[in-house]
Design an enzyme around this catalytic site. Structure first.
Site, PDB file in Angstrom:
ATOM      1  N   GLN A 186       6.337  -8.945   3.582  1.00  0.00           N
ATOM      2  CA  GLN A 186       5.960  -8.564   2.227  1.00  0.00           C
ATOM      3  C   GLN A 186       7.133  -8.712   1.265  1.00  0.00           C
ATOM      4  OE1 GLN A 186       4.600  -4.691   3.468  1.00  0.00           O
ATOM      5  NE2 GLN A 186       2.441  -5.271   3.351  1.00  0.00           N
ATOM      6  N   GLU A 212       8.365  -0.778  11.391  1.00  0.00           N
ATOM      7  CA  GLU A 212       7.209  -1.689  11.376  1.00  0.00           C
ATOM      8  C   GLU A 212       7.643  -3.040  10.806  1.00  0.00           C
ATOM      9  OE1 GLU A 212       5.362  -2.910   8.706  1.00  0.00           O
ATOM     10  OE2 GLU A 212       6.140  -1.787   7.011  1.00  0.00           O
ATOM     11  N   PRO A 213       7.154  -4.135  11.380  1.00  0.00           N
ATOM     12  CA  PRO A 213       7.646  -5.467  11.025  1.00  0.00           C
ATOM     13  C   PRO A 213       6.984  -6.100   9.808  1.00  0.00           C
ATOM     14  CG  PRO A 213       6.107  -5.638  12.849  1.00  0.00           C
ATOM     15  CD  PRO A 213       6.254  -4.168  12.546  1.00  0.00           C
ATOM     16  N   CYS A 221       0.819  -1.208   0.000  1.00  0.00           N
ATOM     17  CA  CYS A 221       0.000   0.000   0.000  1.00  0.00           C
ATOM     18  C   CYS A 221       0.858   1.266   0.000  1.00  0.00           C
ATOM     19  CB  CYS A 221      -0.940   0.005   1.207  1.00  0.00           C
ATOM     20  SG  CYS A 221      -0.097  -0.058   2.802  1.00  0.00           S
ATOM     21  N   ASN A 222       2.104   1.145   0.420  1.00  0.00           N
ATOM     22  CA  ASN A 222       2.952   2.332   0.525  1.00  0.00           C
ATOM     23  C   ASN A 222       4.039   2.421  -0.533  1.00  0.00           C
ATOM     24  OD1 ASN A 222       1.733   3.582   2.720  1.00  0.00           O
ATOM     25  ND2 ASN A 222       2.837   2.316   4.177  1.00  0.00           N
ATOM     26  N   ARG A 223       4.229   1.373  -1.321  1.00  0.00           N
ATOM     27  CA  ARG A 223       5.321   1.407  -2.299  1.00  0.00           C
ATOM     28  C   ARG A 223       5.099   0.402  -3.424  1.00  0.00           C
ATOM     29  NH1 ARG A 223       9.878   1.689  -0.016  1.00  0.00           N
ATOM     30  NH2 ARG A 223       9.058   1.947   2.076  1.00  0.00           N
ATOM     31  N   SER A 246       9.830   2.699   6.016  1.00  0.00           N
ATOM     32  CA  SER A 246       8.380   2.583   6.125  1.00  0.00           C
ATOM     33  C   SER A 246       7.760   3.866   6.659  1.00  0.00           C
ATOM     34  CB  SER A 246       8.003   1.423   7.058  1.00  0.00           C
ATOM     35  OG  SER A 246       8.469   0.197   6.552  1.00  0.00           O
ATOM     36  N   ILE A 288      -5.101  -6.402   8.843  1.00  0.00           N
ATOM     37  CA  ILE A 288      -6.381  -6.551   9.533  1.00  0.00           C
ATOM     38  C   ILE A 288      -6.211  -7.400  10.789  1.00  0.00           C
ATOM     39  CG2 ILE A 288      -8.666  -7.618   9.365  1.00  0.00           C
ATOM     40  CD1 ILE A 288      -8.465  -4.894   8.008  1.00  0.00           C
TER      41      ILE A 288
END
Length: 423
Positions: free
Chosen positions: A118, A112-113, A50-52, A107, A192
């Site tokens: 991913q 964050e782990p 979602c971020n990259r 991140s 989630i």
């Protein structure tokens, strides 16, 4: 061989650009095959979150332009649309960048782990598609080892800060007490699940899990004493939710403005707090126009997560030192590959000369020549053959005044040291 990391992330591109160039699970295999077509690259892996979105390539040439063009074309975008947001790292910088990414240093939430998992998934997908070779294989395995060391040797992961944690923290600011609240979690992935854990830690009253695969929703809901529904049932249960956190891989929104509007009427306009973590977005942006809805996207969470960063800054500095050491370690291995072919060719030439002289010596023995004479011939001829070209080149270097070449030969062959020892 050149190593290239090309992509964009939450620092360089807004969410509406990032969601245009994501690679969902259903298209990433085709994307890798497309990238490999026509020998555009020799090896490839794609990391898309979602971020990259980042493309890691091993290429015979150092030109990254074909990969830039491919990224835009694959998503049906003009290169001018994407170009301003792209970054490119080559060789040493590419290695350092991947180590930083996998260790959580690049991140949105420092340390964050989830990103390590991913990265592992991206690597496995590329392996399954047959697009990973010696270079990327070694790089990713090295990355996993370094990321593990960073986690073990620093306090980078000591604070429970993540996108999911930030979402729950924001929910607690709006609803100071969560014990009487109901949360609807859309999706059943790691984010989630992590959100569900944080909500349970804060004594959330009730959890509803909605997912495309109902079996996965049941499994997650059961773990948290929740209730599972399919995505098609969201409209029937949305009015029950005080908190909505969504993170799916759907290419289209799963929650529209009309559905939310009807849910608000059923709730008699009691507020709903919504966090859309997905890219592309799960919740239509127009939902934010509704009264009594607090809608936040991934980008909106940046201010919340900043509060948890201070305790990780010192650990990040320590992690950078570890990464710098291991980046150079990998580059040493990469540079050594340049010598492998040269060494192999040199050995083949020496072995060819050996075989030629040995064959002559054996024929002389068969003709009855004394063994001592044959051994002398073998030693003398083989020595001359092995030393002829280097001696000729050194002599020419002396004539031409190429002092650096003579010094390099001396360092390589350690001639002066042996001569001093002999004296």
């Amino acid at each position: 061989m050149t190593l290239i990391a090309l992509g964009l992330n939450h620092k360089t591109a807004p969410i509406d650009i990032r969601e245009r160039v994501t690679f969902g699970p259903d298209i990433i295999a085709g994307a890798l095959r497309s990238l490999m077509e026509g020998s555009l690259v020799d090896e490839a892996a794609i990391l898309s979150t979602c971020n990259r979105t980042e493309v890691y390539c091993a290429m015979s040439t150092p030109a990254e332009e074909p990969v830039r063009c491919w990224l835009g074309q694959f998503h049906g975008l003009d290169s001018e649309r994407v170009e301003p947001y792209l970054y490119v790292h080559v060789n040493h910088q590419a290695v350092r960048h991947l180590l930083q990414v996998a260790s959580g240093l690049d991140s949105m939430v420092l340390g964050e782990p989830q990103i390590l998992g991913q990265v592992k998934t991206a690597f496995q997908t590329a392996c399954d598609c047959g697009t990973v070779g010696k270079l990327l294989g070694r790089l990713f395995q090295h990355t996993f080892s370094v990321a593990k060391q960073v986690r073990t040797d620093t306090a980078i992961g000591s604070s429970p800060v993540s996108i999911a944690f930030a979402a729950v923290s924001l929910a607690r600011q709006i609803f100071s007490d969560l014990t009487n609240q109901t949360a609807l979690l859309i999706g059943a992935g790691e984010t989630i699940e992590l959100a569900a854990r944080h909500l349970r830690q804060h004594q959330l009253g009730r959890i509803i899990v909605a997912n495309r695969t109902i079996e996965r929703a049941h499994a997650l809901a059961e773990e948290f004493n929740g209730y599972a529904i399919g995505l098609t049932e969201i409209a029937d249960h949305l009015a029950e939710a005080d908190i909505v956190i969504s993170s799916t891989a759907s290419p289209l929104p799963v929650l529209g403005k009309g559905t939310v509007e009807r849910a608000l009427k059923k709730r008699k306009h009691r507020p709903i707090f919504m966090v859309d973590i997905a890219v592309p977005r799960d919740i239509e942006p127009e939902v934010s126009e509704l009264n009594d809805v607090y809608l936040y996207t991934v980008d909106d969470l940046q201010g919340v997560v900043n509060e948890g960063l201070k305790s990780r800054q010192e650990a990040a500095s320590q992690a950078e030192e570890i990464i710098e050491i291991h980046t150079e370690e990998f580059m040493c291995w990469l540079r050594s590959l340049d010598a492998v072919g040269l060494i192999q060719d040199y050995r083949r030439r020496a072995e060819s000369a050996r075989d030629e002289v040995l064959a002559r010596a054996l024929r002389q023995l068969e003709c009855g020549k004394p063994p001592a004479d044959v051994l002398g011939y073998l030693a003398h001829t083989l020595t001359n053959k092995l030393l002829h070209i280097p001696s000729t080149r050194l002599r020419q270097a002396g004539r031409d005044g190429k002092v650096e070449l003579l010094q390099a030969a001396n360092e390589l062959l350690q001639i002066s040291d042996e001569a001093k020892a002999a004296r």
